[in-house]
Design an enzyme around this catalytic site. Structure first.
Site, short mmCIF file in Angstrom:
data_model
loop_
_atom_site.label_atom_id
_atom_site.label_comp_id
_atom_site.label_asym_id
_atom_site.label_seq_id
_atom_site.Cartn_x
_atom_site.Cartn_y
_atom_site.Cartn_z
N GLU A 1 13.39 -15.94 -1.87
CA GLU A 1 13.62 -17.16 -1.09
C GLU A 1 12.39 -18.06 -1.09
OE1 GLU A 1 14.99 -16.59 2.91
OE2 GLU A 1 16.08 -14.75 2.38
N ASP B 1 0.83 -1.20 0.00
CA ASP B 1 0.00 0.00 0.00
C ASP B 1 0.87 1.25 0.00
OD1 ASP B 1 -2.80 1.19 0.56
OD2 ASP B 1 -1.56 2.09 2.12
#
Length: 538
Positions: A262, A211
């Site tokens: 990852e 956001d």
């Protein structure tokens, strides 16, 4: 890390995904208290799977006082009790994945709730404390510190951005006083958000929507705008805006990208920037994967301007190899059916007003055509909940409005509640929702549209099904085709063609071998009528 089976194209799913935005509070009420919840979402997962979406983006479901619809987060590791529990969120993520639907959650890094443990500690600790260094506390101006420390305008209607606390200091909030801005120069702030990312990635989340992604970093001096525009562009020679699109943001997002990589997760940023080169920097290969396309979302229903928006969007993404995103509406924006039925079919927060008339029949016809136009474009697409039902913007009675945008405007802005009214699943609602549904909404109910070949729901199901299964959609090239004025026509790979007629006259279809889908019926002579779009195979 959670172990979920993934399809062979898992690494690139986000490049052409159809992503459905869930505003939990208004999606589906599972316990009958009038507020949407995770139990309700879980019960509707078969509906979403049948709709044909690839992922769900959830607006904040965390613990929050709901001063700004959940974008005032008090604790990222706790689900708000109104919505359910963390265990239910984990079940939802897993059950959706079993249906082939991924989950994207919202992170609001610019600020937290004033009920967050950090801010409560900062208020208790007093001036000069380490706790206050996590935020932007400053002494006031004036003889007795009675004036705010700066002149930055709020993101909500230009209201004040500084609030004074009882000990005399002031704190910065670009949105509401209930949303104090964090100090992103502080290592604890950066470390906490990296841990929050890992917390949700460990629970099987496939992505994060960021956001207000261009607002986090601030000039440490918090300098006055001193009469400059609050907008970031055009800057003066060598000028850097004190709180929008600062270069040190990219260091933050590079560290986040390393974490996402990852887990094989992705980011989508809410980046409102008119400068295409600056915008593209956020999409470099070691930063965000995608960003929302606000140019297209706010564009009026005009063939020339839509074409320009499409061309500019594709051009600004090309240098960094990022896919475009396409969206017609979200939880902040006037619903498509209403907007396209107005004299001014564009969207601008500054022009929102009560009592703006709309022709919903016209708006619905245009929204159907816009759906096919949007779903045929290269890249990813977002569908806001209820758009597949053709919901119009609701007029909220003054006494029921809850959006702070309305109150901070002095009552002139109708706010965003009109696009956040709970969905009508059945023509006969069984409880009173937290925002009132208009009396005309039974006609839009999902149970009434289900099985109706002419309904908006059927159009979306068919279109999303074709988009997933048929050749030519998703990634790949777009080539414009010759077309009369007011008509958009383009080809995609494998002979796929989209034609949208925004002109006042019917037009013939180009040569084709089959008609895959039409937003409205062709006329008696087989011509494409006004405000109608088709998908063809050539």
């Amino acid at each position: 890390m959670a172990d979920f089976p993934l399809p062979e194209n898992a690494a690139d799913w986000w490049r052409s995904a159809a992503i459905y935005q869930v505003y939990v509070r208004s999606f589906a009420d599972g316990d009958g208290d009038g507020t949407g919840d995770l139990v309700g979402v879980r019960a509707r997962l078969p509906y979403l799977a049948e709709l044909g979406v690839d992922a769900l983006w959830f607006t904040p479901w965390y613990l929050s006082p709901l001063a700004d619809g959940g974008y005032d987060v008090a604790d990222y590791r706790t689900i708000d009790p109104a919505f359910g529990t963390l265990a239910e969120a984990e079940k939802l993520i897993a059950e959706a994945r079993e249906l082939g639907i991924r989950t994207i959650v919202d992170i609001v890094p610019n600020h937290v709730s004033d009920q967050h443990a950090w801010f409560k500690a900062a208020l208790a600790a007093g001036p000069g404390s380490p706790e206050r260094e996590l935020f932007h506390f400053r002494p006031g101006r004036g003889e007795n510190g009675e004036l705010p420390p700066g002149d930055w305008p709020s993101q909500f209607n230009g209201a004040a951005t500084w609030t004074q606390v009882p000990d005399g200091e002031w704190y910065l909030h670009l949105f509401t006083p209930e949303q104090p801005d964090l100090n992103w120069d502080h290592p604890a702030v950066r470390r906490e958000h990296e841990e929050v990312l890992r917390f949700w990635f460990e629970r099987g989340v496939s992505g994060v929507r960021i956001d207000s992604a261009a607002l986090l970093a601030k000039d440490p001096a918090l300098p006055d705008l001193a009469g400059r525009s609050a907008e970031p562009w055009p800057p003066g020679p060598g000028e850097i805006h004190p709180y929008i699109d600062r270069d040190d943001l990219h260091t933050i997002y590079r560290s986040w990208r390393a974490i996402a990589d990852e887990y094989g997760a992705i980011f989508v940023g809410e980046v409102w920037l008119p400068d295409s080169e600056r915008f593209a920097r956020y999409l470099r290969p070691d930063e965000l994967h995608t960003a929302f396309n606000f140019s297209f979302l706010s564009c009026p229903w005009d063939a020339g301007r839509l074409r320009t928006s499409i061309e500019e969007t594709l051009a600004e993404h090309a240098p960094v190899g990022a896919p475009a995103t396409w969206v017609l509406c979200n939880h902040d924006v006037t619903r498509t059916v209403t907007r396209y039925g107005r004299a001014d079919t564009g969207f601008d927060f500054a022009t929102k007003a009560f009592g703006t008339p709309a022709d919903l029949v016209l708006g619905t016809r245009r929204a159907r055509a816009a759906a096919l136009l949007t779903l045929a474009l290269p890249g990813a697409v977002y569908v806001y909940q209820g758009e597949e039902l053709g919901l119009p913007e609701a007029d909220i009675p003054l006494g029921r409005i809850q959006d702070p945008m309305h109150f901070r405007s002095g009552g002139t802005d109708p706010g965003r509640d009109g696009c956040r009214v709970p969905l009508p699943w059945t023509a006969e609602p069984w409880n009173e929702p937290w925002l009132p549904q208009p009396a005309t909404w039974p006609q839009y109910a999902a149970d009434r549209q289900d099985g109706d070949p002419a309904s908006m729901l059927t159009l979306y199901r068919t279109a999303l099904g074709l988009r997933r299964a048929a050749a030519g959609f998703g990634g790949g090239s777009l080539q414009w085709l010759p077309a009369p004025p007011g008509v958009l026509a383009f080809s995609r790979p494998d002979g796929l063609v989209c034609v949208a007629n925004l002109s006042p006259e019917p037009v013939p279809l180009p040569a084709h071998t089959s008609l895959l889908l039409s937003s409205s019926a062709l006329d008696a002579e087989g011509l494409l009528g006004q405000d109608t779009a088709v998908w063809l195979r050539t």
